[in-house]
Scaffold this motif. Sequence first.
Motif, PDB file in Angstrom:
ATOM      1  N   ARG A  79     108.500  60.001  97.133  1.00  0.00           N
ATOM      2  CA  ARG A  79     107.051  59.814  97.127  1.00  0.00           C
ATOM      3  C   ARG A  79     106.707  58.339  97.298  1.00  0.00           C
ATOM      4  NH1 ARG A  79     103.835  61.739  91.900  1.00  0.00           N
ATOM      5  NH2 ARG A  79     104.834  59.882  91.095  1.00  0.00           N
ATOM      6  N   ILE A  81     115.650  75.246  96.544  1.00  0.00           N
ATOM      7  CA  ILE A  81     115.115  74.601  95.343  1.00  0.00           C
ATOM      8  C   ILE A  81     114.496  73.252  95.704  1.00  0.00           C
ATOM      9  CG2 ILE A  81     115.689  73.715  93.058  1.00  0.00           C
ATOM     10  CD1 ILE A  81     117.960  75.702  92.945  1.00  0.00           C
ATOM     11  N   GLU A 116     106.169  71.170  94.790  1.00  0.00           N
ATOM     12  CA  GLU A 116     105.753  71.090  93.382  1.00  0.00           C
ATOM     13  C   GLU A 116     105.363  69.677  93.005  1.00  0.00           C
ATOM     14  OE1 GLU A 116     108.874  72.680  90.958  1.00  0.00           O
ATOM     15  OE2 GLU A 116     108.485  74.738  91.606  1.00  0.00           O
ATOM     16  N   LEU A 170     113.407  82.963  98.799  1.00  0.00           N
ATOM     17  CA  LEU A 170     113.615  82.103  97.633  1.00  0.00           C
ATOM     18  C   LEU A 170     112.606  80.962  97.586  1.00  0.00           C
ATOM     19  CD1 LEU A 170     117.480  81.751  97.549  1.00  0.00           C
ATOM     20  CD2 LEU A 170     116.074  82.532  95.673  1.00  0.00           C
ATOM     21  N   ASN A 223     110.220  62.701  84.212  1.00  0.00           N
ATOM     22  CA  ASN A 223     111.287  63.578  84.699  1.00  0.00           C
ATOM     23  C   ASN A 223     112.408  63.658  83.682  1.00  0.00           C
ATOM     24  OD1 ASN A 223     109.840  63.608  87.069  1.00  0.00           O
ATOM     25  ND2 ASN A 223     111.199  62.214  88.156  1.00  0.00           N
ATOM     26  N   LYS A 273     115.658  84.952  92.241  1.00  0.00           N
ATOM     27  CA  LYS A 273     114.420  84.304  91.844  1.00  0.00           C
ATOM     28  C   LYS A 273     113.824  85.069  90.672  1.00  0.00           C
ATOM     29  CE  LYS A 273     110.120  83.209  94.142  1.00  0.00           C
ATOM     30  NZ  LYS A 273     109.484  83.286  95.460  1.00  0.00           N
ATOM     31  N   GLU A 285     102.975  77.805  90.476  1.00  0.00           N
ATOM     32  CA  GLU A 285     103.936  76.712  90.605  1.00  0.00           C
ATOM     33  C   GLU A 285     103.348  75.382  91.061  1.00  0.00           C
ATOM     34  OE1 GLU A 285     107.033  78.149  93.115  1.00  0.00           O
ATOM     35  OE2 GLU A 285     107.528  79.783  91.774  1.00  0.00           O
ATOM     36  N   PRO A 338     101.451  71.692  91.637  1.00  0.00           N
ATOM     37  CA  PRO A 338     101.597  70.458  90.871  1.00  0.00           C
ATOM     38  C   PRO A 338     100.390  70.174  89.973  1.00  0.00           C
ATOM     39  CG  PRO A 338     100.996  69.966  93.132  1.00  0.00           C
ATOM     40  CD  PRO A 338     101.154  71.448  93.051  1.00  0.00           C
ATOM     41  N   PHE A 352      98.635  66.721  87.992  1.00  0.00           N
ATOM     42  CA  PHE A 352      98.751  65.262  87.963  1.00  0.00           C
ATOM     43  C   PHE A 352      98.158  64.673  86.690  1.00  0.00           C
ATOM     44  CE2 PHE A 352      99.109  66.234  92.439  1.00  0.00           C
ATOM     45  CZ  PHE A 352     100.193  65.457  92.791  1.00  0.00           C
ATOM     46  N   ILE A 389     101.603  60.617  87.342  1.00  0.00           N
ATOM     47  CA  ILE A 389     102.747  61.465  87.019  1.00  0.00           C
ATOM     48  C   ILE A 389     102.502  62.898  87.470  1.00  0.00           C
ATOM     49  CG2 ILE A 389     104.205  62.358  85.174  1.00  0.00           C
ATOM     50  CD1 ILE A 389     103.385  59.886  83.558  1.00  0.00           C
ATOM     51  N   ALA A 390     103.443  63.436  88.249  1.00  0.00           N
ATOM     52  CA  ALA A 390     103.332  64.823  88.676  1.00  0.00           C
ATOM     53  C   ALA A 390     104.290  65.694  87.874  1.00  0.00           C
ATOM     54  CB  ALA A 390     103.666  64.940  90.164  1.00  0.00           C
ATOM     55  N   THR A 424     104.735  70.274  86.837  1.00  0.00           N
ATOM     56  CA  THR A 424     104.146  71.561  87.174  1.00  0.00           C
ATOM     57  C   THR A 424     103.820  72.291  85.875  1.00  0.00           C
ATOM     58  OG1 THR A 424     106.220  72.757  87.175  1.00  0.00           O
ATOM     59  CG2 THR A 424     105.598  71.696  89.234  1.00  0.00           C
ATOM     60  N   ARG A 480     106.844  73.841  84.299  1.00  0.00           N
ATOM     61  CA  ARG A 480     107.691  72.923  83.547  1.00  0.00           C
ATOM     62  C   ARG A 480     107.108  72.641  82.172  1.00  0.00           C
ATOM     63  NH1 ARG A 480     111.332  69.325  86.905  1.00  0.00           N
ATOM     64  NH2 ARG A 480     111.736  70.746  88.594  1.00  0.00           N
ATOM     65  N   SER A 516     113.391  80.579  86.031  1.00  0.00           N
ATOM     66  CA  SER A 516     112.068  80.730  86.639  1.00  0.00           C
ATOM     67  C   SER A 516     111.643  79.431  87.312  1.00  0.00           C
ATOM     68  CB  SER A 516     111.046  81.168  85.596  1.00  0.00           C
ATOM     69  OG  SER A 516     110.702  80.095  84.755  1.00  0.00           O
ATOM     70  N   ILE A 517     112.272  78.323  86.920  1.00  0.00           N
ATOM     71  CA  ILE A 517     111.956  77.044  87.561  1.00  0.00           C
ATOM     72  C   ILE A 517     112.908  76.768  88.718  1.00  0.00           C
ATOM     73  CG2 ILE A 517     111.899  74.547  87.192  1.00  0.00           C
ATOM     74  CD1 ILE A 517     110.989  75.173  84.335  1.00  0.00           C
ATOM     75  N   TYR A 518     114.197  77.020  88.505  1.00  0.00           N
ATOM     76  CA  TYR A 518     115.179  76.814  89.567  1.00  0.00           C
ATOM     77  C   TYR A 518     115.508  78.167  90.181  1.00  0.00           C
ATOM     78  CZ  TYR A 518     115.434  72.551  86.817  1.00  0.00           C
ATOM     79  OH  TYR A 518     115.125  71.427  86.137  1.00  0.00           O
ATOM     80  N   SER A 519     116.732  78.669  89.988  1.00  0.00           N
ATOM     81  CA  SER A 519     117.027  80.044  90.375  1.00  0.00           C
ATOM     82  C   SER A 519     118.224  80.486  89.558  1.00  0.00           C
ATOM     83  CB  SER A 519     117.305  80.142  91.871  1.00  0.00           C
ATOM     84  OG  SER A 519     118.441  79.407  92.205  1.00  0.00           O
TER      85      SER A 519
END
Lengths: 378, 290
Positions: A214, A232, A239, A260, B10, B120, B127, B129, B131, B135-136, B138, B141, B209-212
Amino acid sequence: MRNVVLGGLLLTGVAASVPAQAQDTVRIGLVQPLTGSVAYNGKSVVEGARLAVEEMNAAGGVLGKKIELIVEDGQCTPANSVNAVEKLVQKDKVVTLVGAFCSSATAAIMPVAQKYKLPLITGVSSKASLTEQGNPYFFRAAETDALMAEAFAKILANDLKLTKVAYIGVNDDWGRGGVEEFSRDLTALGVKTVLTEYFDHGATDFFTLLTKLRAAKPDGVFVAAETQDGSILVKQIREMGLDTKVFGVGSWATADFINLTGEAAEGIHAAVPYASSMDTPRNQAFVQKYQAKYGIKPGKYGAAGYNALNIAGQAIARAGGTDAEAIRASLAKTSYEAPNGVYKFTDKGQAYGFEAVLVRIEKGEPKVIASTPVDAPH
Amino acid sequence: MDLFPQFLANGLVMGVFYALSALGLTLIFGLMRVVNFAHGEFYMLGGVSGWFVTNYLGLDFFSGLIVVAAFMAAVGWLVDRFLIERVRGQGEEPGILLTIGLSIFLVNGTLLLVGPAPMKVAGAVAEGPLFFGPIAVTKLRLLAVGVGIALIVGAHLLIRRTRLGAAMRATFQDPMAASLAGIRTGHVYAATFALGCTLAALSGMLLASIYSAQASVGGLISLKSFVVVILGGMGSFAGAIAGGLLLGVAEAMWGGYVSMGMVDVIGFVLVILILLFRPQGLFSIRTERA
């Protein structure tokens, strides 16, 4: 000749578990990752390979015998792939090898194939340098990153109006190779590089990497990643609220990737040697058969497995026997009509002549926006 | 320097995720002293069964979470009664071999049943974003961080404030005295193991649910969870949180300012440092074992 080899093996005790009788099938060994973060893609190769073997056997097999496909898990790692090849050669006595998936793994099994003087065909590994090593037993029935970059860099730069690009790749020979080739060709077209980053196989969280992305403010991001990591990553790009254009190499033009990735897949570009939406009669027949057997449209790797096995089978048939040298000689004369064009090999064993396509994902379908035959490298 | 707030955010989010996924191991390894190499596989089973219940049984995310919790508690209970019990009290090595075998069995069993494709798990919220200034994050998260903190606090209260928790602490301090005092230690062991499995599985489903979800994610999760438990100190919830946050932030900063390529090295560097300078971990409640 075989008796000498068998005798030698029995003396060393390696083949003790295998009866020393003439094989009533022609065995081809396939090494693919069946576990780990690219397992899913490896499985697609195996599916395509099985379909090819099934078709050839239905048509009477080769040399009057059925083809038997023996699949081993190489886990995409050099060490495990070498073990798998040793097992296929020593215990199963395959006459031709197909594999491995990851370029690093293929680089490791190439000298083993040469040691046993067995032909080795890869339908996947695309790191350019593999065919530059002067290994006469190695044939690559796949595009290289260099060929893809050469074919599509210009189209990408013009269509996406790229001026500043960030490069993200998986941290292995293939990912690094893809990033190098594309950044070289795009730089030559005046596109600036603002960021180059690599991540490990199986990484799940890319927010830190994307924070850097970014800040670098690119107007396009190149990604070299397979289904799991790639889906992902692309999802997280959205996201993070980034709307930069995404393009890249890997198994992106597949139903699973799109499923996915969901909404985030819309509008991304992928340079691939195969997409199920390619418009040729051979491909339509292939897609139909694949879908009937597996319930899903073939992607890049399903086609790769299918092509590699057909090339191997046809070469064995032309060789008229299972002598490795004869198979190698007939492989060099390959002219195989694939769903995606005609495959031939250069003196170095690099395939050319087939079509590669640039697809854009629109409404959940890979739409072909440019198509070009892959020329022999110069 | 303007990237710093996002790196920190993060890192903190990842830190909570690490603490969450290590929570089950804090119980099983930290309290029960079972060196559980199948921890990552319980996490994986949580993700895969979460995919199954939301995809095939059509449950919404939170009902699915409850079903998965009940299922994995049963699995954990059975694993303890039929497997772990046989090697209890024989030192750590038989348990290590047993759980390594179990992890191989679970990975390959899952590969056989559902294949290697990533799966998935439909998330509880959208899902897109969010802000906060620069800072972003979701919603998903933030939700996972919230549920993670709730689980950590819940597990802590269970151990510290309930009769079952008191029985657990008594059993792990001195099994002989505990059983003389009338505690059914067999049940306590099984309950603790079941709780550890459930926590691992819940974090697996939440993060899937966030990744896989995928059959072979377990190895990396086990490694990172061991790092978190060793950093934080055996059996300490506060330690697991501190260890998780430390690992998350360290990885984010290293990845942000140095290089993403070697980010998995950080955890092990931290472990080496902590073993050199504070071998009991940051928050150990059992310093005498160090």
